[in-house]
Structures are given as C-alpha cells and as structure tokens.
Design a protein around this motif. Structure first.
Motif, PDB file in Angstrom:
ATOM      1  N   GLY A 121      -5.333 -11.201   2.535  1.00 13.97           N
ATOM      2  CA  GLY A 121      -4.522 -10.985   1.713  1.00 13.97           C
ATOM      3  C   GLY A 121      -3.316  -9.818   2.064  1.00 13.97           C
ATOM      4  O   GLY A 121      -2.158  -9.809   1.560  1.00 13.97           O
ATOM      5  N   GLY A 122      -3.841  -9.331   3.341  1.00 10.35           N
ATOM      6  CA  GLY A 122      -2.680  -8.337   3.956  1.00 10.35           C
ATOM      7  C   GLY A 122      -2.581  -6.894   2.900  1.00 10.35           C
ATOM      8  O   GLY A 122      -3.481  -6.729   2.052  1.00 10.35           O
ATOM      9  N   PRO A 123      -1.603  -6.117   3.325  1.00  4.92           N
ATOM     10  CA  PRO A 123      -1.534  -4.680   2.761  1.00  4.92           C
ATOM     11  C   PRO A 123      -1.808  -4.584   1.341  1.00  4.92           C
ATOM     12  O   PRO A 123      -1.919  -3.892   0.604  1.00  4.92           O
ATOM     13  N   GLY A 124      -1.052  -5.761   0.532  1.00  7.25           N
ATOM     14  CA  GLY A 124      -0.794  -5.849  -0.931  1.00  7.25           C
ATOM     15  C   GLY A 124      -2.049  -6.429  -1.400  1.00  7.25           C
ATOM     16  O   GLY A 124      -1.823  -6.427  -2.840  1.00  7.25           O
ATOM     17  N   ALA A 125      -2.964  -6.901  -1.028  1.00  5.19           N
ATOM     18  CA  ALA A 125      -4.168  -7.485  -1.501  1.00  5.19           C
ATOM     19  C   ALA A 125      -4.811  -6.579  -2.502  1.00  5.19           C
ATOM     20  O   ALA A 125      -5.083  -5.558  -2.216  1.00  5.19           O
ATOM     21  N   ASN A 162      -2.855  -7.279  10.474  1.00  5.40           N
ATOM     22  CA  ASN A 162      -2.081  -8.018   9.450  1.00  5.40           C
ATOM     23  C   ASN A 162      -2.228  -9.440   9.514  1.00  5.40           C
ATOM     24  O   ASN A 162      -2.231  -9.909  10.689  1.00  5.40           O
ATOM     25  N   PRO A 163      -1.875 -10.394   8.575  1.00  6.99           N
ATOM     26  CA  PRO A 163      -1.697 -11.594   8.833  1.00  6.99           C
ATOM     27  C   PRO A 163      -0.699 -12.125   9.915  1.00  6.99           C
ATOM     28  O   PRO A 163      -0.758 -13.165  10.451  1.00  6.99           O
ATOM     29  N   PRO A 167      -0.491  -4.645  13.786  1.00  2.80           N
ATOM     30  CA  PRO A 167      -1.430  -3.759  13.775  1.00  2.80           C
ATOM     31  C   PRO A 167      -1.514  -3.315  12.077  1.00  2.80           C
ATOM     32  O   PRO A 167      -0.342  -3.012  11.433  1.00  2.80           O
ATOM     33  N   GLY A 168      -2.556  -3.104  11.225  1.00  3.59           N
ATOM     34  CA  GLY A 168      -2.570  -3.027  10.061  1.00  3.59           C
ATOM     35  C   GLY A 168      -3.109  -1.709   9.731  1.00  3.59           C
ATOM     36  O   GLY A 168      -3.293  -0.598  10.592  1.00  3.59           O
TER      37      GLY A 168
END
Length: 547
Positions: A121-125, A162-163, A167-168
């Motif tokens: 879901g990435g950073p907002g999941a 990240n999707p 880099p996340g």
C-alpha cells in the motif's frame, strides 16, 4: 482440572518442552512433525510429565525456526494440519497430559498478510500503523531512525522500497529483518491477539507460553538506549495492561488455563510485576538457568527467586535448558558453568562426564524445589550440545547475524535419538531423508531404547524422580526450609520429613543417618555423598533402623 490437593495444576507441574522440528519425524522428510509427536506420546506418559509445551508450529517462512509467524490460527504443512493438532491435544489429554502452545506477540513474519498489505500500500497504507514504520534520519532519510541493537545483535531497522521504486520508510524489527514488530498501541493488534488466545483455548489447550513477553510495548518517541533511562523497548510499564486483558480471557475458560511468560528480566522485582494476581500465572526463571554450578550462587538464586515470587503469591519455575541455550550437560562440564549469550562460544573445553554427573544432580535439585519444573526435550536422555555442526548445515540466524561469533542455537536443537545404533536413531522412519540437523554417532548410547530399563541411565533417573515427586505430598508447590550444611552443600526440607541434599563441593560429605533414601543422582560411598551428587531422603519411621 486442579491437582489432588486442590491447587491449580500449573503451580507444581512438570512441563516438558517439545521442539516440534526435532522431536520425531512421522512422514520421513527429516523434519519433526505432529504425526511424530503423536507417535511418541507414550514416551511422555512414561516419563510422567503433567503438561507439554509445543514451540511454534504455525505457517512460517522459517527465517527464525517458526518464530516468524505468518498465520497464528493454522499449522505449517511441514508439521501437519490443524485437525492433526486437535487430535494431538485430545490424545494427550487422554493420557493425563495437558497442552501449552507458543504464541509470538511481539512480531510476526514479513509474509503475514498485514505486513504484505503495509508494503504493497505504500506510505499511506493504514496497515502500516499496525507496525513501526518511520522515516529515516538525515536529509535523504537514509539513516536508521534509531541506533537500537537487536535481540540477536545487529541492526533493528530495514528500509522499504515504495511501490514506484523509490526508497521508502524504515520498519522496526528487534529480531531478524523478516520479523517486523507489531505496534501494540494499535487496538487492532490487541484485538487480534485476544482472538488468537480464544482460538487456541477453544481447541482445548491448557496454557499459552508467551514469547518475548517483556518487549511488546515501545516508547513511541524512539529515544536511544541510555543506562540512566528506562529502556525504550524492554519492560515498558504499558505491557502490563495487555496481560491483564489476557488474564481476563484465560480466567473466563474452565479448567485453570495458564499464561506463562518468557520474561528475561535481571531485576527480580520488575520480573515479579508480570506475576501479579491479575497478570501472568507463571514465568520462566532464567536467573536459575544461567546460574553457575556453585552452592552459594545457587542458594542466592533460589532465595531471590522464592522471595520475589512470594511477594505476588506466584509459583516459581525451575528451568535448566531450553531451545535457546547451551544444553546444561555441556555447560556444567566447563570451567565457567554459567550461561549467558555473551559468553557462549565454540571451542571451550568441556568434560562431558563431569557435566553429566552434575546434570543428574541438578535434575534432582530442580525437581525438589517449590513450584513448577521444566524439562527440555532430550535433557532426560542426557544429551549434550552438538558443537561440530558443519557451517553449511547451520540454520539459526543468530550465527550469521553475530558475524559468526555466536555459534547459534542449532546445537541444542539436534533431532532426538529414539532407537537403533546409528543415525537417524528412529527419529525418522526407514528410508527417510536425513534429519534436518546431523546427529552425533555416539548418541547410540543415549537413545530412549538404550536407556530404558537401565537403572543407571539418565532417562530412568528422570522417570524415577518424576514418579517420586508425584507420590511425595511435600513436593511441587509449597514451602522450603534450609537445613544446616557444610560449605558447598545445599540442604533443604520440603516438609513431611522430605529432604534434598546436593553436594557441589569437591569432597564427599556424610549423609544424615536418620533418613531413608528415596533417590540418588549417582552412586553413594558407604554413607557418604560424593561431590556433584544429590540425594532425596525421607525421615525414617519412628523406631526403625536408619541404616
């Protein structure tokens, strides 16, 4: 399901730890499984144990031998199926053996659906709130959020991608990178594990062993570790409300369901906090496990343990070995007989004959002390630590994460020897794959078959001791009174005329003439108790000849 004296079973039980991967292999793939456990239940019944604790058997990628759980409500196919486990629970109960399952609440596997959704879901999941995702430090976020050191050594944060490939954020893992830590501040995490407890209690298990019980709650401000400040992730006060909620669930089921914590806590008062009347029923006594083979140190450990437990009315537990520590036959045969992860190294000279003699005495000591006693699979056979496992076959991540300094825990996890004169010693059926870890050839003298019926064997000593313990009203839960004894000797009474003497000195001592011998850990010498030997005595009936 209380004992004959009306006390809850867990206060004085002898509990046997099964490490499923290494207990018995039923399907021939070289890995222990539920079918193998079911086929060997008669061994546990003959040993006389009251309960069996099963290390994790859940679906898992096995990055850390199953302590990386992908699904808390199912069984990994390598071990079997959930219906097989339900049958195992029923078959154990039919033999009078209670069952305890291992729950791992601090972390899960990175294959767990929640964590997979958090990554995808990435950073907002929203699933990221169930874990500890944080941005990195530095202008590019490429520095770890903290410099915390993990429980296996090494780093505790791993950066995600990240999707879109950039880099996340980083996520916290106090163990391996494949074991992300849950965020216990989130109500969904709390509700999930309360449901997991109900799932297993509904299937008839009698207890829950809680892995890494003191680590669940973290300081959300993420301070660095400092000696003069509360630890940011060990023994945070907020952990106690979690166990109060769990206790309410356990108490809502019939039959004295028990919660047993793995609590590594050097401060005995802080340790006892987990055992208050509305929290856990019992916790593992690592102070005693790590104690040197020294009378003064042992007595201090026993006294400290009993006094800390007395403050909260909880029973003590006595543990000599488990799946994480060097087997005590090996430890007691070394110049430094203590256990700590910092001092566990390969190549330390070991006198196995001396270690075995001391281990026999330690068995009688631990089984005579007030409270519950734990037996790790294979200790009843006198198994030693296997320290020459080829590097290519080692599986414990602790080996690599320590830079190959710590030999890891594979040496105490080698599959058990049951029958025959050569590997796999009946661990697997004929024609099976090789056991997942190699067994020493000289274990042929330590199989269950070789020791059964031999009055001098470790196995028959354990059988006799557990049988005597069950028959002796003073043993199990209760009081202890120290008796006068020479330096280097532990002597105590458990009431009803029962006494235990353990000679940890270098010289033989006289055995009291007014006692009837119940059991000895080794040969006696014309009324003398040799070094590294223990005896159980019962007061001779009035007017009888004490000789």
């Amino acid at each position: 399901m209380t004992t004959a004296d009306g006390r809850p079973w867990w206060r004085g039980a002898v509990i046997y730890q099964v490490y499923p991967r290494s207990f018995a292999d039923g399907d021939g793939d070289g890995i222990g499984d539920v079918a193998g456990i079911r086929s060997r239940l008669d061994h546990l019944a003959a040993l006389g144990v009251d309960a069996v604790w099963f290390s994790p058997w859940y679906p898992s990628p096995m990055a850390d031998a199953g302590y990386d759980v992908a699904d808390y409500r199912d069984i990994d196919p390598v071990f079997g199926t959930l219906p097989e486990v339900e049958a195992l629970i029923a078959e154990a109960h039919a033999r009078g053996i209670r069952t305890i399952v291992d729950v791992v609440p601090n972390h899960c596997s990175d294959a767990h659906p929640w964590f997979q959704a958090a990554l995808a879901g990435g950073p907002g999941a929203p699933e990221r709130d169930l874990f500890w995702f944080r941005p990195g430090r530095g202008p590019d976020g490429d520095q770890r959020p903290t410099d915390w050191v993990g429980e296996f050594g090494g780093e505790t944060w791993t950066r995600t991608t990240n999707p879109d490939g950039t880099p996340g954020d980083w996520y916290l893992h106090l163990f391996t990178a494949q074991q992300p830590d849950f965020n216990w501040d989130h109500p969904m995490v709390r509700a999930e594990f309360e449901d997991v407890l109900r799932f297993w209690f509904d299937r008839g298990v009698d207890g829950i062993r809680i892995d890494s019980a003191g680590l669940l709650v973290k300081d959300g401000t993420l301070p660095e570790t400092r000696p003069d400040q509360p630890h940011p992730f060990r023994d945070q006060d907020g952990v106690h409300e979690i166990y109060r909620s769990w206790r309410r669930i356990a108490d809502g089921y019939p039959g004295d369901r028990a919660l047993i914590g793995e609590v590594w806590m050097p401060d005995r008062q802080r340790f006892a906090n987990y055992l208050r009347p509305d929290e856990l029923h019992a916790a593992f006594n690592f102070d005693f496990l790590g104690c040197a083979w020294d009378a003064a140190a042992m007595r201090e450990s026993i006294d400290g343990t009993l006094s800390a437990h007395a403050l909260v009315g909880a029973p003590a537990t006595w543990v000599l070995s488990n799946h994480d520590v060097t087997r005590h036959v090996t430890r007691y045969g070394r110049a430094d007989t203590r256990f700590s992860f910092a001092t566990k190294r390969e190549g330390i000279p070991t006198d196995l004959e001396l270690g075995t003699r001391r281990a026999r005495a330690a068995a009688l000591l631990s089984l005579a002390l007030p409270g519950a006693a734990y037996v790790y699979q294979g200790e009843e056979l006198g198994l030693y630590e296997v320290e020459d496992i080829p590097y290519a076959l080692r599986q414990d991540p602790m080996w690599e994460r320590s830079g190959r300094v710590d030999p890891g825990r594979d040496g105490c996890r080698v599959p058990l020897p049951w029958t025959g004169d050569e590997p796999p010693f009946g661990f697997s059926p004929d024609g099976a794959a090789a056991p997942w870890l190699p067994q020493p050839a000289d274990w042929k003298d330590r199989t269950v078959q070789a020791q059964t019926g031999d009055p001098n064997s470790m196995l028959e000593l354990y059988r006799a001791a557990i049988r005597a313990r069950r028959a002796e009203p003073a043993l199990g839960d209760g009081e202890l009174s120290w008796l006068p004894a020479p330096d280097g000797v532990l002597a105590f009474s458990r009431g009803g005329g029962f006494r235990c003497l353990v000679n940890l000195s270098d010289a033989p001592i006289p055995i009291p003439a007014d006692g009837e011998l119940v059991l000895a850990s080794g040969p006696l010498d014309h009324g003398l108790l040799p070094a590294d030997t223990a005896v159980w005595l019962r007061a001779a009936p009035h007017g009888s000849d004490p000789s």
